[in-house]
Write an enzyme that holds these catalytic residues in place. Structure first.
Site, PDB file in Angstrom:
ATOM      1  N   GLU A 182      47.061  14.348 -24.999  1.00 15.45           N
ATOM      2  CA  GLU A 182      48.422  14.517 -24.468  1.00 15.45           C
ATOM      3  C   GLU A 182      48.605  15.881 -23.800  1.00 15.45           C
ATOM      4  OE1 GLU A 182      53.161  14.319 -25.785  1.00 15.45           O
ATOM      5  OE2 GLU A 182      51.616  14.454 -27.332  1.00 15.45           O
ATOM      6  N   LYS A 219      48.292  10.215 -23.248  1.00 17.75           N
ATOM      7  CA  LYS A 219      49.754  10.230 -23.327  1.00 17.75           C
ATOM      8  C   LYS A 219      50.237  11.252 -22.309  1.00 17.75           C
ATOM      9  CE  LYS A 219      53.724  10.737 -26.422  1.00 17.75           C
ATOM     10  NZ  LYS A 219      54.224  10.665 -27.802  1.00 17.75           N
TER      11      LYS A 219
END
Length: 300
Positions: A182, A219
């Site tokens: 992420e 993500k």
């Protein structure tokens, strides 16, 4: 409930092909007081860290056991360490998620962010990571999530950020888990679109270096250019690309996400928007159900 191979494979198929979204229930020490305030629990309502985490665990348990929090619309859930080690209805949280709700459990492993340098915030060191990953396997966790931040379109900073993410990801895959990488792009960045192009290139170059079996998820902030991240979603080493809400309201995050056909949601604040400890169970379940339905529709 140590992870067995058949369960892991079933969860991998679900994450690759399932319809729905990933619930982010992983607020940690720094973000917990804010999350509790939004839920109607003031700092004066608890004393010390233990009571604070007790309150957030009750909130998460209420969400996880709500009627609409099932595999019909929720693919996975990202947990904080204490939530993984805790129990809901007498079962370890990850076990209850998978066995009773059909939801794939993930674990947040980062320890927060370093100070900004080169327009990014790298992840702080993670002492004891291998031990934590071994514990996660014993609890039946499928994958992990680790967050860093990009503030501006700085090529060096973005390259360093992504390199660190993949370095940690290799430790995670080595432990038999699937990492969610992420590198969040700040939605307020004046060079957000440019940063996203640099990020796309950096991620693709590292994905090409992964060996068979080193599968990952990403993500990412919902991009300014719709479908920008399709080449990442199509990469053979990527199970799924999920989107963070990044401070957008639920409605705006869902509207932006709906324009990206190969991304699904992994929302935190947008999932819990409008929920309150003071609500009756019927009110709480109705509000959560509305949020789940809205995020699900944007994801499919």
């Amino acid at each position: 409930m140590a992870q067995d191979k058949a369960t892991f494979q079933a969860q991998a198929v679900r994450m690759t092909t399932g319809r729905g979204f990933i619930a982010a229930l992983d607020q940690s020490g720094g973000s917990t007081p804010k999350a509790l305030r939004l839920y109607g629990v003031e700092e004066s309502d608890y004393s010390g860290e233990e009571e604070m985490f007790g309150e957030i665990h009750k909130m998460r348990a209420r969400i996880i056991t709500a009627p609409d929090f099932t595999s019909d619309k929720v693919l996975g859930a990202i947990l904080f360490e204490r939530t993984m080690r805790g129990e809901i209805e007498g079962k370890p949280t990850a076990q209850l998620l998978w066995e009773d709700r059909g939801v794939v459990p993930f674990l947040k492993i980062d320890k927060g962010l370093e100070d900004e340098a080169d327009d990014v915030q790298l992840m702080k060191p993670m002492p004891g990571l291998e031990k934590l990953l071994a514990e996660a396997v014993e609890f039946g966790i499928f994958g992990t999530k680790e967050r860093s931040v990009i503030k501006s379109a700085n090529a060096k900073g973005i390259a360093d950020n992504v390199a660190q993410q993949f370095e940690v990801a290799r430790v995670v895959t080595g432990a038999g888990l699937v990492p969610i990488i992420e590198p969040e792009v700040d939605i307020h960045s004046e060079t957000k679109a440019e940063a996203e192009v640099l990020l796309l290139d950096a991620i693709l170059s590292h994905l090409d270096g992964l060996a068979e079996g080193e599968d990952v998820m990403l993500k990412l902030t919902i991009p300014d250019v719709p479908n920008l991240y399709d080449p990442i979603a199509d990469h053979p080493r990527v199970l799924r690309v999920v989107a963070l809400s990044g401070g957008y309201s639920t409605d705006e995050a869902c509207a932006r996400l709906a324009q990206n056909g190969k991304m699904i949601a992994s929302f935190s604040r947008a999932l819990t928007e409008g929920l309150s400890k003071q609500q009756s169970d019927a009110e709480f379940n109705a509000a959560l159900g509305d949020n789940i339905d809205k995020i699900y529709r944007a994801s499919v």
